[in-house]
Design a protein around this motif. Structure first.
Motif, PDB file in Angstrom:
ATOM      1  N   MET A  11      87.325  63.124 -21.890  1.00  0.00           N
ATOM      2  CA  MET A  11      86.160  62.226 -21.886  1.00  0.00           C
ATOM      3  C   MET A  11      85.368  62.409 -20.594  1.00  0.00           C
ATOM      4  O   MET A  11      85.949  62.529 -19.522  1.00  0.00           O
ATOM      5  CB  MET A  11      86.612  60.762 -22.013  1.00  0.00           C
ATOM      6  N   ARG A  12      84.067  62.366 -20.709  1.00  0.00           N
ATOM      7  CA  ARG A  12      83.218  62.501 -19.515  1.00  0.00           C
ATOM      8  C   ARG A  12      82.968  61.095 -18.973  1.00  0.00           C
ATOM      9  O   ARG A  12      81.987  60.418 -19.309  1.00  0.00           O
ATOM     10  CB  ARG A  12      81.920  63.205 -19.897  1.00  0.00           C
ATOM     11  N   TRP A  13      83.876  60.679 -18.091  1.00  0.00           N
ATOM     12  CA  TRP A  13      83.884  59.278 -17.633  1.00  0.00           C
ATOM     13  C   TRP A  13      82.577  58.865 -16.972  1.00  0.00           C
ATOM     14  O   TRP A  13      82.053  57.782 -17.241  1.00  0.00           O
ATOM     15  CB  TRP A  13      85.041  59.088 -16.639  1.00  0.00           C
ATOM     16  N   LYS A  14      82.045  59.696 -16.123  1.00  0.00           N
ATOM     17  CA  LYS A  14      80.878  59.300 -15.348  1.00  0.00           C
ATOM     18  C   LYS A  14      79.653  59.103 -16.234  1.00  0.00           C
ATOM     19  O   LYS A  14      78.818  58.238 -15.984  1.00  0.00           O
ATOM     20  CB  LYS A  14      80.584  60.357 -14.276  1.00  0.00           C
ATOM     21  N   ALA A  15      79.549  59.918 -17.295  1.00  0.00           N
ATOM     22  CA  ALA A  15      78.378  59.832 -18.160  1.00  0.00           C
ATOM     23  C   ALA A  15      78.495  58.717 -19.193  1.00  0.00           C
ATOM     24  O   ALA A  15      77.514  58.360 -19.835  1.00  0.00           O
ATOM     25  CB  ALA A  15      78.176  61.169 -18.867  1.00  0.00           C
ATOM     26  N   SER A  16      79.696  58.173 -19.352  1.00  0.00           N
ATOM     27  CA  SER A  16      79.908  57.185 -20.408  1.00  0.00           C
ATOM     28  C   SER A  16      79.255  55.851 -20.067  1.00  0.00           C
ATOM     29  O   SER A  16      79.368  55.354 -18.944  1.00  0.00           O
ATOM     30  CB  SER A  16      81.405  56.972 -20.627  1.00  0.00           C
ATOM     31  N   GLN A  17      78.587  55.250 -21.042  1.00  0.00           N
ATOM     32  CA  GLN A  17      78.004  53.918 -20.880  1.00  0.00           C
ATOM     33  C   GLN A  17      78.964  52.821 -21.361  1.00  0.00           C
ATOM     34  O   GLN A  17      78.641  51.643 -21.281  1.00  0.00           O
ATOM     35  CB  GLN A  17      76.697  53.837 -21.679  1.00  0.00           C
ATOM     36  N   PHE A  18      80.129  53.259 -21.862  1.00  0.00           N
ATOM     37  CA  PHE A  18      81.095  52.303 -22.408  1.00  0.00           C
ATOM     38  C   PHE A  18      81.447  51.223 -21.394  1.00  0.00           C
ATOM     39  O   PHE A  18      81.537  50.044 -21.713  1.00  0.00           O
ATOM     40  CB  PHE A  18      82.343  53.073 -22.845  1.00  0.00           C
ATOM     41  N   TRP A  19      81.646  51.633 -20.146  1.00  0.00           N
ATOM     42  CA  TRP A  19      82.116  50.708 -19.113  1.00  0.00           C
ATOM     43  C   TRP A  19      81.114  49.610 -18.810  1.00  0.00           C
ATOM     44  O   TRP A  19      81.483  48.514 -18.428  1.00  0.00           O
ATOM     45  CB  TRP A  19      82.420  51.493 -17.832  1.00  0.00           C
ATOM     46  N   LYS A  20      79.862  49.882 -19.006  1.00  0.00           N
ATOM     47  CA  LYS A  20      78.839  48.894 -18.690  1.00  0.00           C
ATOM     48  C   LYS A  20      78.649  47.871 -19.816  1.00  0.00           C
ATOM     49  O   LYS A  20      78.116  46.795 -19.593  1.00  0.00           O
ATOM     50  CB  LYS A  20      77.510  49.597 -18.412  1.00  0.00           C
ATOM     51  N   ASN A  21      79.084  48.225 -21.025  1.00  0.00           N
ATOM     52  CA  ASN A  21      78.804  47.384 -22.180  1.00  0.00           C
ATOM     53  C   ASN A  21      80.043  46.820 -22.869  1.00  0.00           C
ATOM     54  O   ASN A  21      79.925  45.923 -23.703  1.00  0.00           O
ATOM     55  CB  ASN A  21      77.993  48.187 -23.215  1.00  0.00           C
ATOM     56  N   ALA A  22      81.227  47.318 -22.539  1.00  0.00           N
ATOM     57  CA  ALA A  22      82.432  46.916 -23.259  1.00  0.00           C
ATOM     58  C   ALA A  22      82.856  45.498 -22.909  1.00  0.00           C
ATOM     59  O   ALA A  22      82.703  45.047 -21.768  1.00  0.00           O
ATOM     60  CB  ALA A  22      83.573  47.878 -22.941  1.00  0.00           C
ATOM     61  N   SER A  23      83.394  44.816 -23.896  1.00  0.00           N
ATOM     62  CA  SER A  23      83.983  43.494 -23.672  1.00  0.00           C
ATOM     63  C   SER A  23      85.416  43.677 -23.186  1.00  0.00           C
ATOM     64  O   SER A  23      86.000  44.763 -23.352  1.00  0.00           O
ATOM     65  CB  SER A  23      83.989  42.693 -24.974  1.00  0.00           C
ATOM     66  N   PRO A  24      86.031  42.631 -22.612  1.00  0.00           N
ATOM     67  CA  PRO A  24      87.447  42.756 -22.203  1.00  0.00           C
ATOM     68  C   PRO A  24      88.365  43.190 -23.342  1.00  0.00           C
ATOM     69  O   PRO A  24      89.265  44.001 -23.139  1.00  0.00           O
ATOM     70  CB  PRO A  24      87.780  41.341 -21.709  1.00  0.00           C
ATOM     71  N   ASN A  25      88.150  42.667 -24.544  1.00  0.00           N
ATOM     72  CA  ASN A  25      89.002  43.052 -25.677  1.00  0.00           C
ATOM     73  C   ASN A  25      88.813  44.521 -26.050  1.00  0.00           C
ATOM     74  O   ASN A  25      89.775  45.215 -26.404  1.00  0.00           O
ATOM     75  CB  ASN A  25      88.708  42.168 -26.887  1.00  0.00           C
TER      76      ASN A  25
END
Length: 296
Positions: A1-15
């Protein structure tokens, strides 16, 4: 996974993040994540934020105890949480480390302890991590000390900057650490190693604390001889011998109120308080005694 490019971290909920942690418990993805956290501080803080929110979840504990998560990264997480708690009113570092140590198993605690220089800067954390070691990892830790040419006195010296009530609280909350420390002191008495005045003072202080806790060790041994505790534990609470808890209460009322809970933790750790029901019952009885002078 390309961690730095991922937007997942900015939008993901705790669950959503919890589900993600479960999906990368092992393997290359976890190593990749851990490596990137060390390289990107902003990304690392974002992951820590989620980990802190989810610290009571089993998935978080599995994540933190994975061998792919390097000790220096774990140290960053520990002090990330420290900063969070420091902002709260009436912050107590000893209570924080009592809480944080529960996130790490014996093996991972040993790996963190291997960070010698970092550990030397925070003796309170070091002592709490030592509390996590089981017999096997204690032997590995002693081997680590020998590799670094450290003596037993060096290890005992980590207690020198702590107040007596802090040391007592730590040892009551870890009967395993108390046991090993007492064994070390006995072994030290048999050596001819010369001590400096400071080492003698520190040793005497520890001996005083250990002697006080030994009273409770003896009390636990007496209860184990009087009662078949495995059989008692198999019974429903209302079928157990109530006189055993009466003996516990009789001794606990002699203890200062602020120390009772730590002594109770020690008794539970030694198996004479059998479960949470008994712990709650004893605490309730002590509260009643303080208010009206009787247990029930």
């Amino acid at each position: 996974m390309r961690w730095k490019a991922s937007q997942f971290w900015k939008n993901a909920s705790p669950n959503e993040l919890l589900t993600f942690f479960l999906s990368i418990e092992k393997g290359e993805d976890l190593r990749s994540l851990a490596d990137h956290m060390l390289d990107d501080h902003e990304f690392c803080d974002l992951v820590f934020e989620y980990l802190w929110l989810l610290r009571s979840e089993d998935a978080t504990k599995k994540f933190l105890n994975d061998e792919n998560i390097k000790p220096d990264l774990l140290m960053k997480f520990i002090y990330f949480g420290y900063g969070k708690q420091f902002l709260l009113d009436q912050f107590d570092s000893n209570s924080y480390f009592l809480q944080i140590r529960q996130l790490f198993g014996s093996g991972q605690s040993l790996r963190i302890l291997s960070l010698g220089e970092e550990m030397d800067r925070d003796p309170t954390l070091k002592i709490h991590l030592l509390s996590n070691l089981d017999p096997q990892t204690w032997e590995a830790y002693f081997d680590l000390l020998e590799e670094k040419n450290m003596t037993m006195q060096t290890l005992l010296g980590i207690f020198s900057n702590l107040r007596e009530n802090e040391i007592r609280k730590i040892l009551l909350n870890s009967h395993t650490l108390y046991y090993y420390l007492r064994m070390m002191m006995v072994s030290g008495n048999q050596s001819n190693e010369e001590l400096t005045p400071k080492e003698k003072e520190n040793r005497l202080r520890l001996e005083t604390i250990l002697t006080a806790i030994h009273v409770w060790e003896t009390f636990c041994q007496d209860l184990k001889e009087k009662y078949d505790l495995p059989k008692e534990k198999s019974l429903a609470p209302n079928k157990r011998d109530s006189y055993r808890l009466s003996l516990v209460l009789k001794e606990l009322v002699k203890v200062q109120a602020q120390d009772r809970f730590d002594v109770l933790v020690y008794l539970k750790g030694n198996g004479v308080i059998l479960d949470s029901w008994e712990e709650t019952t004893v605490l309730s009885a002590l509260g009643n005694y303080d208010k009206v002078g009787k247990y029930f």
